[in-house]
Write a protein that holds these residues in place. Structure first.
Motif, PDB file in Angstrom:
ATOM      1  N   ASP A 131      -3.230  13.389 -12.505  1.00  0.00           N
ATOM      2  CA  ASP A 131      -3.973  12.710 -12.082  1.00  0.00           C
ATOM      3  C   ASP A 131      -4.662  13.390 -10.627  1.00  0.00           C
ATOM      4  N   GLU A 132      -5.628  13.634  -9.984  1.00  0.00           N
ATOM      5  CA  GLU A 132      -6.108  14.795  -9.428  1.00  0.00           C
ATOM      6  C   GLU A 132      -5.379  15.185  -8.830  1.00  0.00           C
ATOM      7  N   SER A 150      -6.673   6.157 -12.294  1.00  0.00           N
ATOM      8  CA  SER A 150      -5.306   6.634 -12.164  1.00  0.00           C
ATOM      9  C   SER A 150      -4.805   5.152 -12.685  1.00  0.00           C
ATOM     10  N   GLN A 185      -0.784  10.974  -8.978  1.00  0.00           N
ATOM     11  CA  GLN A 185      -1.629  11.358  -7.476  1.00  0.00           C
ATOM     12  C   GLN A 185      -0.846  11.526  -6.478  1.00  0.00           C
TER      13      GLN A 185
HETATM   14 MG   LIG Z   1      -6.611   7.749  -8.541  1.00  0.00          MG
END
Ligand SMILES: [Mg+2]
Ligand SMILES: Nc1ncnc2c1ncn2[C@@H]1O[C@H](COP(=O)(O)OP(=O)(O)OP(=O)(O)O)[C@@H](O)[C@H]1O
Ligand SMILES: Nc1ncnc2c1ncn2[C@@H]1O[C@H](COP(=O)(O)OP(=O)(O)OP(=O)(O)O)[C@@H](O)[C@H]1O
Ligand SMILES: [Mg+2]
Lengths: 335, 509, 364, 309
Positions: free
Chosen positions: B166-167, B45, B87
């Motif tokens: 991000d994820e 991240s 995220q």
């Molecule tokens: Mg992360």
């Protein structure tokens, strides 16, 4: 209470609500942007002093107003430095600013004027005087008829009474303060700046990642707050009174803060709250103890009422006051 | 040959004493989907946030489409055509979808024209990419899947050519995830470049063209997806061969220890979080709870741990435990021999500023052995801490060090030691190995299995299916506050559980 | 890894902040055309140069210890109690009630019950904002500010309409009887053969304050209640996990805080004025904020900071007496201390952390 | 070296405290001496200020206002060799205190007469400071003077507050004045310390006449202040300082006969005070001194024949 007395109390309400309203709107900009400001009192006080001091020295009230705004802006800058740049505790910064203003104003006043921490009384050019509207009953009518204004007013019809007594005759800053309400509403809800301002008080990360500077926005908000507090202070010293005396804000900054919470951080409601608190002050000023049939309401109860009402609102017994979500928290990206 | 869409050269970044990125270089070809994998805290991240101008790198260069580009802030990144879905979403909750989308991308000082214009563009985008959202709903009125769409739309509205996610699937159900990948495929077909961060090897294998692996702030490898395998990637991720199964004997379940009936929770906003849960955990078994994050697992753990109140009934060894009011708090649960390793150790399980010894007493600070008259017996607590640290191999074994100064794995060991060493009848354990390095994972898993073999009941919540499959004896799948079904671990597989996690009910077990 | 050793946090940062505040104050003195060196000399002379000066310094310090501890205890629970002023006012009312209406046989007994009365009134005044914060989520900073104003109105009403003797013009209670007179340091030290100024107001409450420092230290670091207060202050989620009731701790911590602030009244009302007057607190509740910030919320730190502020107060009074520098100079200094040790903490901390980090990196 | 302790209104309240300052200043100029002074900021400081000056050897120590009574009664016995002087207190029992009271009702009577003569609306106002017997004493004398000239005249009386902050609240003074003007008052008498500044200001702004108090306040708004009720605090302070540590203790009263009270006439109000007015007032003055007119004191039985508060 007859109609004219009522109008006169309302007239006094408008005068007394004006500094509250200006300070309240000042707080609104700052807190909507996520910067809590319990330093409204200090900024007003500083501005009150500098506006009176410069107006006394130059004899020009406009220069005084500018000086008041500048001094208040300086404190705003300090608050911004502490709470935005250095991500300090906003409440503590506000407390410090209040003390700083309380101390510095007297210190400087004593140094400049040697009158025990006050400024000399302002003469007419150094003050904002009332604007008499056309056709309002005024001294000219009194001179023309040879009878006092109060008598003429008593004999006038209710519309004329409202017009002459309540609407006409306030200083320009009063009208400015009330115009600031729709202006603030418009800025907040109808402009790009307002959208961003509200957003940065709710979720600064959203603003940041949307490519807008959080620091810039917050400083802008704090600066607007400074300007409005400056006007509020100048109004106190150069319009409501004719000169500065120490601690002349007398807790108005905190009442304004209370009004802001009472209004749940919204402009029109802020005006309502300030008028209500102004009314309480007007009543407390005019009447010592108020007799309501068998009960006597002591003047202290009137003094405390704004604070009590605010606590009640805060407690959520009458609607709930939810502050801007990011309020009071510095925006920290890297721990 | 076309220039790479993104090229990072020698990026380094530290947060105080933590070096999150060390001299990272990476290159992504235009029109591809590039995956990034790595353990928790590997720095994924951080790296992407630097590319998006959220953080500023200490060192290194960023090249976009063959041109070196300074990205001091997100504005610069947006101008360079980069969009990012974080995220943790960056949305203003009490603004409408529309307001969130125009925020920062308004044209002109007045709001109304921008909003009208945006509404039009939004309609087009929605049609083009199957990204339907109601522009006038407030963010806090829509679900997380919807919120993610808003984030993607935000990037597309700003005409991003490079999209970082991000994820993105952590909060999505499998069908939602499938739809996301369809959209990503379409974007790629249009020539956009996509960077996808994920923990899930399956997603990497299915969706990406190339993949980079990060470990402890460094880039360990970049490979073509077609030329690698999940096992290989896992090895690259953790730096050695991964043990996929835990060594353990079959369970010998005894009498029921925890019996949950019709458990309900309604949260402060009036939303029903648990919708009548029935579960039983027996002595000597590990019951795993599987499910996508946010389907009520946390609430289940919290109500069992005494952190929030609920309705229904729970019995421990046959005796009813109150679910609200007096005796329903965490202190009472501990007194009833329920131990709890919380999902978020840094937020709940530890006080990060407290010393290790204080954290050892945390939650048990009323225990008689820790008292001396009216005061606390600090010496006794410290001695106890030293013993536990030794047994659990906490490094460094210093009771006077503050919790925040231990590494994640060692922090987790402190929590696990505190809870397991109390010899509870029931252990609630959430995400036991999140952010924990592989060595510690094995150790912690072994402790859990040992406790089971002593005949204790264990309720395990994990979002990692693999962990559940390797550790639990029985598994229950949660979806939308309900149990979708229970399975014996030995008799099920990832595919079946995945369907149940998506809300497709299996037959009752 | 720590960013910086503990001593730097506890000693170095407050010291640097204090020096910054002192430097700016000196500039202010210069700016109003006075000599800072002479001013400091006068302050030191007036506050520490005689037992009379010490008597006043310690008298003020006693006030500030109570209010500083009050802020500190609340701060350990993560609460900013800005209402010390109001709680101390109510504490004064408690003391007045105890001293005026009960014929005490001896001051010891009176003091004991005055402590109780003051503590009870102060605690009650803090309990309402605490309850509202814990149960209804009202921001405690705002409510405690509001309660300061309400307290002033209450006190005003009670003094004017209830406690003021019929024959008297000023809004103040009657004088307390001779039996509740608290021994001053002069009276306490005379039997030991130590001569101490007769006219300085420092009195036996100083010992109560020191005892309170000790008690707070024990409470915070040696009892399970203190453990819970600190844990709750660091992490509310953590507290709930550990079975610590946020509601209970918020209310208890605030009541302890309010009680400490209220107990200040044993010093200024019972020990000094020996009657209740308007504005008896003289802003000590707010100085408590500065004292707690300076003292890093540690009782020993509070003790030292209270003496520092006692010195500033007495020194400032001397300045106002013998020079043209108004008493408000202390308010400015106080503001600067709060600003630097509180709000601008990071201004000192961040560069310092960088320095320590650089030093650590080099050897490795 | 003498010392002077001002009351909460502050040295420059243009009224009570400033009069004391004027007296001390005159003494200093005439004798070349110096004096210590302090402006109190709060009730709680009174005792410290007294003790500090006594410790430092100041003598005599001149203090202002009735609120000093209580602190003095506890401090004075500790310093038997120091002489204390207190203005507006007459009921203490101590061998080393000089207590000076003024016959404010007599002076107020005179300005009341002038107000009644100057009023066209037959309605006059009175704005008092803190609501204490002392201020009612002022108001009562004033009302008697008004009624003596015009028995049908209306006197509107308001008090600013019940606490010492009432001495220093110009905003409230201003609002009360506005209220009185709207009730028809065209002459307003302010007996309110620093609050009076707001009263006089508003009166000037609204074009009515005002009457100052304690000091000569005619110059604050030349041509708009009818007169000022002089209370010669300056004389009392001057006398005390001149006598030095030999100042005589005891209770002293200063009325018209002692020239302790009076009304102010100077260039600033010469045009406002007609010859008739002056003649009538001077005559009444003499009659009061001679005992032909008795001005009832509010203190006599805590009530006023001419005015209800
Ligand atoms: Mg992360
Ligand atoms: N804002 C920040 N301030 C300080 N440290 C941070 C910050 N963000 C991340 N870190 C630290 O930097 C390291 C890398 O964190 P990062 O979030 O980049 O990891 P990640 O690979 O994305 O992990 P995850 O899979 O958990 O999301 C971690 O040790 C983390 O604690
Ligand atoms: N602000 C402060 N001022 C003065 N001394 C302090 C301060 N903070 C901490 N100390 C002292 O420094 C030492 C370490 O502080 P602290 O109490 O946080 O450590 P500790 O390791 O928890 O020790 P203990 O168990 O004795 O409390 C203690 O002796 C404490 O009294
Ligand atoms: Mg400790």
């Amino acid at each position: 209470m007859d109609f004219l007395t009522l109008i006169q109390v309302l007239d006094s309400t408008v005068r007394l609500a004006t500094p509250l309203l200006l300070a309240c709107l000042a707080g609104l900009y700052s807190e909507r942007a996520g910067i809590f400001d319990i330093g409204l009192e200090g900024k007003m006080l500083m501005a009150a002093f500098f506006s009176a001091a410069i107006a006394a020295v130059t004899g020009n009230v406009w220069l005084g107003l500018l000086a008041g705004i500048a001094s208040s802006l300086l404190l705003s800058g300090l608050h911004g430095l502490a709470s935005i740049t250095f991500r300090g505790n906003q409440l503590i910064s506000g407390v410090a600013i209040n003390f700083l203003a309380a101390g510095l104003t007297v210190l400087i006043a004593q140094d400049w004027f040697k009158q025990g921490g006050r400024t000399p009384s302002l003469l007419s050019g150094g003050r904002f005087e009332g604007l008499e509207w056309p056709f309002a009953i005024g001294p000219e009518d009194a001179a023309a008829t040879g009878r006092p204004v109060s008598q003429l007013m008593k004999e006038a019809g209710p519309v004329q009474q409202v017009y002459s007594e309540l609407l006409s005759g306030h200083s320009i800053l009063v009208y400015l303060a009330f115009l600031a309400v729709p202006a603030t509403w418009w800025i907040l809800y109808r402009t790009r700046f307002g959208l961003r301002l509200r957003a940065v008080g709710e979720n600064p990360a959203a603003v940041d990642t949307a490519g807008v500077s959080v620091v810039g926005l917050r400083f802008a908000a704090v600066a607007i707050c400074g300007v409005l507090c400056g006007i509020a202070g100048a109004y106190l010293a150069t319009a409501l009174q004719a000169g500065f005396v120490k601690d002349m804000t007398a807790g108005r900054g905190f009442i304004a803060l209370a009004a802001l919470i009472f209004a749940k951080w919204r402009p029109w409601q802020a005006m309502g709250a300030c008028l209500l608190f102004g009314l309480l002050q007007a009543i407390a000023l005019r009447f010592q103890n108020i007799e309501l049939g068998p009960i006597v309401v002591p003047v202290q109860a009137m003094d405390a009422l704004p604070y009590i009402l605010t606590v009640v609102i805060l407690a959520g017994f009458v609607g709930k006051a939810v502050p801007p979500r990011a309020g009071g928290e510095p925006y920290v990206k890297e721990r | 040959m076309t220039a790479p869409a993104i090229e990072l050269k020698g990026i380094s970044k530290s947060f105080g004493p933590v070096q999150a990125n060390k001299d990272i270089s990476i290159s992504v070809a235009p029109g591809t989907i590039h995956g990034i994998i790595g353990e928790n805290g590997a720095g994924k991240s951080t790296l992407m946030s630097i590319l998006y101008g959220f953080y500023k790198a200490d060192k290194g260069e960023i090249w976009i489409n063959g041109k070196q580009t300074e990205i001091p802030d997100s504005q610069a990144a947006i101008v360079a055509g980069i969009g990012m879905v974080f995220q943790h979403f960056k949305l203003v909750e009490n603004f409408t979808v529309l307001e969130n989308i125009v925020l920062g991308a308004e044209d002109g000082g007045l709001l109304m024209p921008s909003l009208t214009e945006a509404r039009k563009i939004l309609k087009e985008l929605a049609a083009e990419y199957e990204l339907n959202v109601d522009p006038d709903k407030r963010i806090d009125e829509i679900g997380v899947g919807m919120q993610q769409r808003v984030e993607i739309l935000k990037a597309l509205y700003r005409q991003a050519d490079i999209l970082i996610l991000d994820e993105p699937t952590g909060v999505l159900t499998p069908p939602e995830a499938d739809q996301l990948f369809r959209i990503l495929g379409r974007l790629r077909a249009e020539g956009k470049t996509i960077i996808l961060i994920t923990h899930k090897l399956r997603e990497i294998m299915e969706a990406t063209d190339t993949v980079s692996v990060m470990r402890r702030g460094q880039m360990t490898a970049t490979v073509k997806t077609s030329e690698t395998s999940p096992e290989h990637l896992a090895e690259l991720m953790v730096g050695r061969k991964v043990l996929l199964r835990v060594d353990k004997l079959p369970a010998k379940p005894g009498k029921p220890v925890l019996e949950i009936e019709q458990l309900r929770i309604v949260d402060g906003a009036g939303v029903e979080r648990l919708k009548g849960i029935d579960l039983t955990v027996h002595a000597g078994e590990i019951l795993g709870i599987a499910g996508v994050a946010g389907n009520g697992q946390s609430e289940l753990m919290e109500v069992l741990g005494g952190m929030r109140s609920g309705e229904g009934s729970i019995r421990l060894n046959g005796a009813a435990l109150p679910l609200h009011g007096a005796g329903s708090d965490a202190r009472a649960r501990r007194a009833a021999h329920v131990a709890h390793v919380p999902e978020d150790r840094q937020r709940e399980g530890l006080i990060m500023d407290f010393h290790a010894w204080e954290n050892t007493a945390f939650g048990y600070h009323h225990a008689p052995e820790y008292q001396r008259g009216l005061l606390m017996n600090n010496a006794a607590i410290r001695a106890d801490t030293e013993a536990k640290m030794k047994k659990f191999d906490v490094r460094p074994p210093d009771p006077l060090l503050a919790a925040k100064n231990f590494s994640g794995g060692n922090q987790q060991k402190i929590v696990v030691a505190r809870e397991i060493e109390r010899n509870p009848d029931l252990l609630l354990i959430g995400q036991p190995t999140r952010g924990v390095d592989i060595g510690a994972i094995e150790f912690i898993h072994k402790q859990i299995v040992d406790l089971r073999d002593q005949g204790k009941a264990i309720l395990l919540v994990s979002v990692e299916l693999e962990e559940i499959l390797s550790l639990a004896d029985r598994v229950a799948v949660m979806f939308d506050g309900m149990i979708m079904g229970e399975r014996i671990v030995a008799e099920t597989d990832e595919k079946e559980l995945g369907l149940m996690m998506a809300g497709v009910a299996g037959e009752a077990a | 890894m720590e960013k910086m050793p503990k001593w730097a946090d506890v000693v170095l940062i407050p010291l640097i902040s204090l020096m910054l505040a002192a430097g700016l104050s000196a500039l202010v003195i210069l700016a109003i055309g006075e000599d800072p060196v002479a001013a400091v000399k006068l302050m030191v002379d007036g506050a520490l140069g005689s037992s009379y000066g010490w008597g006043y310094t310690l008298y003020y310090a006693t006030n500030f210890m109570f209010t500083g501890l009050a802020v500190a205890v609340a701060a350990h629970a993560g609460l900013f109690n800005i209402g010390g002023e109001g709680q101390a006012m109510l504490g004064g009312l408690g003391v007045a009630v105890i001293c005026l209406f009960i014929p005490w046989p001896h001051w010891t007994l009176a003091l004991l019950f005055a402590c109780l009365g003051a503590g009870l009134f102060g605690a009650a005044w803090a309990a309402i904002p605490a309850y509202l914060q814990a149960k209804r989520g009202s921001h405690i900073v705002i409510t405690t500010i509001m309660f300061n104003f309400i307290a002033a109105a209450v006190l005003n009403y009670v003094l004017v309409n209830v406690l003021k003797p019929a024959s008297s013009m000023d809004p103040a209670s009657a004088r307390f009887s001779e039996t509740v007179h608290l021994p001053t340091l002069h009276e306490l030290l005379a039997p030991l053969g130590i001569a101490f100024s007769k006219s300085a107001p420092a009195n036996v409450s100083l010992l109560v304050a020191v005892f309170a420092c000790l008690a707070v230290w024990l409470l915070i670091w040696r009892t399970s209640l203190g453990f819970e207060i600190r844990a709750f202050g660091r992490s509310e989620a953590g507290a709930r996990y550990a079975g610590i009731s946020p509601v209970k701790i918020t209310i208890i911590a605030m009541m302890i805080s309010g009680a400490l602030a209220g107990m200040m009244a044993t010093n200024n009302v019972m020990g000094e004025a020996e009657r209740l007057v308007l504005n008896a607190t003289e802003g000590a509740g707010f100085i408590g904020i500065a004292v707690a910030l300076m003292g890093r919320n540690h009782p020993f730190g509070v003790f030292l900071a209270a003496i520092l502020f006692g010195f500033l107060y007495q020194g400032g009074a001397e300045l106002a007496l013998w020079t043209k520098i108004p008493r408000e100079l202390i308010v400015v200094i106080q503001a600067l201390v709060i600003l630097f040790t509180g709000a601008l903490d990071n201004m000192v901390r961040i560069p310092l952390e960088k320095i320590f980090l650089a030093f650590r990196k080099e050897p490795s | 070296e003498p010392a002077l302790i001002f009351d909460l209104g502050g040295k420059f309240d243009k009224s009570f405290n400033e009069a004391a300052f004027g007296g001390a200043q005159r003494w200093a100029e005439e004798t070349g001496g110096t004096f210590r002074e302090i402006e109190l900021q709060s009730e709680a400081q009174r005792e410290q200020a007294l003790r500090r000056f006594a410790e430092a050897g100041a003598n005599p120590i001149v203090t202002m206002g009735f609120a000093m009574a209580d602190p003095l009664s506890s401090v004075a016995p500790d310093y038997p060799d120091t002489k204390f002087v207190v203005i507006d207190v007459t009921w203490l029992d101590a061998p080393n205190i000089r207590q000076v009271g003024f016959a404010e009702h007599e002076g107020s009577y005179l300005v009341g007469m002038m107000a009644a003569m100057a009023s066209k609306s037959d309605t006059v106002g009175f704005v008092g400071g803190m609501d204490v017997p002392l201020i009612r004493h002022f108001g009562c004398g004033y009302a008697q003077g008004v009624k003596a000239v015009n028995p049908d005249a209306t006197v509107i009386a308001n008090m600013t507050g019940t606490t010492p902050s009432a001495w220093n609240d110009p905003v409230k003074g201003s609002e009360l004045t506005k209220a009185q003007i709207s009730q028809g008052a065209d002459v307003v008498y302010a007996a309110a310390g620093g609050t009076g500044v707001g009263v006089l200001q508003t009166a000037a702004d609204e074009g009515i006449l005002s009457i100052g108090v304690d000091s000569n306040q005619n110059h604050l708004h030349p041509g708009k202040v009818l007169t000022s009720m002089l209370k010669r605090v300056d004389v009392a302070v001057y006398d005390a300082m001149s006598a030095g540590d030999a100042v005589e203790a005891g209770v002293f009263s200063m009325g018209l006969a002692e020239e302790g009270v009076g009304y102010a006439l100077d260039d600033n109000n010469a045009a406002l005070v007609t010859d008739d007015m002056k003649a009538a007032v001077d005559k009444a003055r003499q009659q009061i001194i001679d005992g032909e007119i008795e001005v009832v004191s509010y203190y006599a039985d805590n009530s006023c024949p001419a005015l209800k508060f």
